[in-house]
Design a protein around this motif. Structure first.
Motif, PDB file in Angstrom:
ATOM      1  N   PRO A  99      42.961  35.380  33.190  1.00  0.00           N
ATOM      2  CA  PRO A  99      42.682  34.267  32.500  1.00  0.00           C
ATOM      3  C   PRO A  99      41.188  34.548  31.985  1.00  0.00           C
ATOM      4  O   PRO A  99      40.517  33.792  30.930  1.00  0.00           O
ATOM      5  N   GLY A 100      40.461  35.557  32.705  1.00  0.00           N
ATOM      6  CA  GLY A 100      38.895  35.717  32.325  1.00  0.00           C
ATOM      7  C   GLY A 100      38.600  37.051  32.724  1.00  0.00           C
ATOM      8  O   GLY A 100      39.348  38.004  32.581  1.00  0.00           O
ATOM      9  N   LYS A 121      58.280  22.887  36.299  1.00  0.00           N
ATOM     10  CA  LYS A 121      58.179  23.050  34.649  1.00  0.00           C
ATOM     11  C   LYS A 121      57.713  24.580  34.361  1.00  0.00           C
ATOM     12  O   LYS A 121      56.777  24.986  34.862  1.00  0.00           O
ATOM     13  N   LYS A 122      58.525  25.231  33.655  1.00  0.00           N
ATOM     14  CA  LYS A 122      58.023  26.504  33.117  1.00  0.00           C
ATOM     15  C   LYS A 122      56.962  26.547  32.031  1.00  0.00           C
ATOM     16  O   LYS A 122      56.986  25.687  31.154  1.00  0.00           O
ATOM     17  N   LYS A 123      56.051  27.284  32.285  1.00  0.00           N
ATOM     18  CA  LYS A 123      55.087  27.604  31.443  1.00  0.00           C
ATOM     19  C   LYS A 123      55.498  27.988  29.963  1.00  0.00           C
ATOM     20  O   LYS A 123      56.576  28.920  29.848  1.00  0.00           O
ATOM     21  N   THR A 124      54.873  27.234  28.937  1.00  0.00           N
ATOM     22  CA  THR A 124      55.254  27.638  27.498  1.00  0.00           C
ATOM     23  C   THR A 124      54.049  28.217  26.815  1.00  0.00           C
ATOM     24  O   THR A 124      54.324  28.939  25.481  1.00  0.00           O
ATOM     25  N   VAL A 125      52.956  28.222  27.130  1.00  0.00           N
ATOM     26  CA  VAL A 125      51.758  28.689  26.316  1.00  0.00           C
ATOM     27  C   VAL A 125      50.919  29.557  27.197  1.00  0.00           C
ATOM     28  O   VAL A 125      50.373  29.246  28.330  1.00  0.00           O
ATOM     29  N   PHE A 126      50.721  30.802  26.785  1.00  0.00           N
ATOM     30  CA  PHE A 126      49.664  31.710  27.634  1.00  0.00           C
ATOM     31  C   PHE A 126      48.484  32.094  26.867  1.00  0.00           C
ATOM     32  O   PHE A 126      48.905  32.346  25.522  1.00  0.00           O
ATOM     33  N   GLN A 127      47.506  32.231  27.692  1.00  0.00           N
ATOM     34  CA  GLN A 127      46.191  33.122  26.875  1.00  0.00           C
ATOM     35  C   GLN A 127      45.561  33.468  27.837  1.00  0.00           C
ATOM     36  O   GLN A 127      45.070  33.057  29.033  1.00  0.00           O
ATOM     37  N   ARG A 128      45.530  34.820  27.866  1.00  0.00           N
ATOM     38  CA  ARG A 128      44.972  35.715  28.784  1.00  0.00           C
ATOM     39  C   ARG A 128      44.612  37.172  28.325  1.00  0.00           C
ATOM     40  O   ARG A 128      44.947  37.564  27.157  1.00  0.00           O
ATOM     41  N   TYR A 129      43.858  37.882  29.019  1.00  0.00           N
ATOM     42  CA  TYR A 129      43.439  39.402  28.890  1.00  0.00           C
ATOM     43  C   TYR A 129      44.673  40.291  29.386  1.00  0.00           C
ATOM     44  O   TYR A 129      45.011  39.659  30.680  1.00  0.00           O
ATOM     45  N   GLU A 130      45.236  41.244  28.933  1.00  0.00           N
ATOM     46  CA  GLU A 130      46.237  42.256  29.437  1.00  0.00           C
ATOM     47  C   GLU A 130      45.414  43.604  29.323  1.00  0.00           C
ATOM     48  O   GLU A 130      45.292  43.981  28.292  1.00  0.00           O
ATOM     49  N   SER A 184      41.631  34.163  42.089  1.00  0.00           N
ATOM     50  CA  SER A 184      41.061  34.545  40.581  1.00  0.00           C
ATOM     51  C   SER A 184      42.281  34.319  39.520  1.00  0.00           C
ATOM     52  O   SER A 184      41.697  34.126  38.213  1.00  0.00           O
ATOM     53  N   GLY A 185      43.259  34.027  39.792  1.00  0.00           N
ATOM     54  CA  GLY A 185      44.300  33.784  38.880  1.00  0.00           C
ATOM     55  C   GLY A 185      44.631  35.001  38.383  1.00  0.00           C
ATOM     56  O   GLY A 185      45.754  35.337  37.154  1.00  0.00           O
ATOM     57  N   LEU A 186      44.379  36.227  38.713  1.00  0.00           N
ATOM     58  CA  LEU A 186      44.940  37.470  38.457  1.00  0.00           C
ATOM     59  C   LEU A 186      46.397  37.637  38.470  1.00  0.00           C
ATOM     60  O   LEU A 186      46.776  37.527  39.590  1.00  0.00           O
ATOM     61  N   ARG A 187      47.108  38.433  37.757  1.00  0.00           N
ATOM     62  CA  ARG A 187      48.442  38.581  37.839  1.00  0.00           C
ATOM     63  C   ARG A 187      48.689  39.937  37.712  1.00  0.00           C
ATOM     64  O   ARG A 187      48.296  40.709  36.734  1.00  0.00           O
TER      65      ARG A 187
END
Length: 237
Positions: free
Chosen positions: A194-195, A2-11, A153-156
């Motif tokens: 994410p953080g 399932k593709k993600k539809t909502v994103f919340q993060r620092y960029e 860490s979830g860092l992308r």
């Protein structure tokens, strides 16, 4: 999947040379792995008003700003799935809402010939479309992207190059061409977390002397258009 539809993060964005990109990836070593979609060719249609109200406000660096765009990964025919995205930024946090639908239906929704899907995200996009008068595609923007992630860490991390734009032929199913935004030896790196950014990455950036930039692809394209108009020339195709 399932593709993600909502994103919340620092960029955070950084302009690098290709040599710096290679050194950073080498130094990061096993901490980084190729993303699920390790390479992609991204095409965007940025929506705006005739006077470019959205991007003009964005360049003023307000506390809150938003953009709307239609995105495809690769060339899109009418049945190809594309993403209608509403991207908001508030106090350094990026919120992105994304709808997936066939390209042909997305075009019909944009012209008002078809309603947006009756979902929470569909209603949010429909509200934004109604709020801004005469909203329609104004700029085509494309680039090549390589993606990595740090599992612990979830860092992308993404690296974009061959960034180009045009104001003619505003479709997602045509050939890639347009005016370049970067020098041939430059890439745009984005850290998406994410953080907090992991300490090892902060140290690496410090050691390499790499500093954040406020570079905006759409904003840079718009500024080039303004400079061309100021000089009395024609708008970039």
């Amino acid at each position: 999947m399932k593709k993600k539809t909502v994103f919340q993060r620092y960029e955070f964005k950084y302009l690098l040379t290709r040599g710096q990109q290679a050194r950073l990836l080498s130094a990061a070593g096993a901490r980084l792995r190729p993303d699920e979609y390790s390479h992609s060719s991204i095409r965007n249609l940025y929506l705006d008003t005739p006077d470019f109200r959205l991007i003009r406000r964005s360049l003023e660096k307000p506390v809150y700003k938003e953009k709307l765009r239609l995105r495809s990964y690769g060339r899109a025919d009418r049945e190809h799935p594309v993403f209608m995205e509403l991207k908001k930024k508030y106090r350094s946090i990026v919120y992105k809402r994304r709808l997936t639908l066939p390209y042909g239906r997305a075009l019909d929704c944009l012209t008002g010939d078809c309603p947006w899907p009756e979902t929470q995200i569909g209603r949010e996009i429909g509200y934004a479309m109604d709020f801004y008068p005469d909203l329609e595609p104004r700029v085509f923007l494309s680039y090549e992207r390589d993606s990595w992630y740090a599992p612990e860490s979830g860092l992308r991390i993404t690296f974009d190059d061959a960034i180009r734009f045009r104001t003619a032929d505003l479709t997602l199913d045509s050939d890639l061409w347009g005016t370049a935004l970067l020098r041939p030896d430059q890439v745009l790196m984005e850290l998406k977390a994410p953080g907090a950014t992991p300490l090892w990455m902060v140290r690496l950036l410090t050691e390499m002397g790499l500093y954040k930039t406020s570079f905006s692809k759409y904003g840079t394209a718009y500024q080039i258009l303004l400079e061309q108009e100021y000089k009395g020339g024609k708008r970039y195709a």
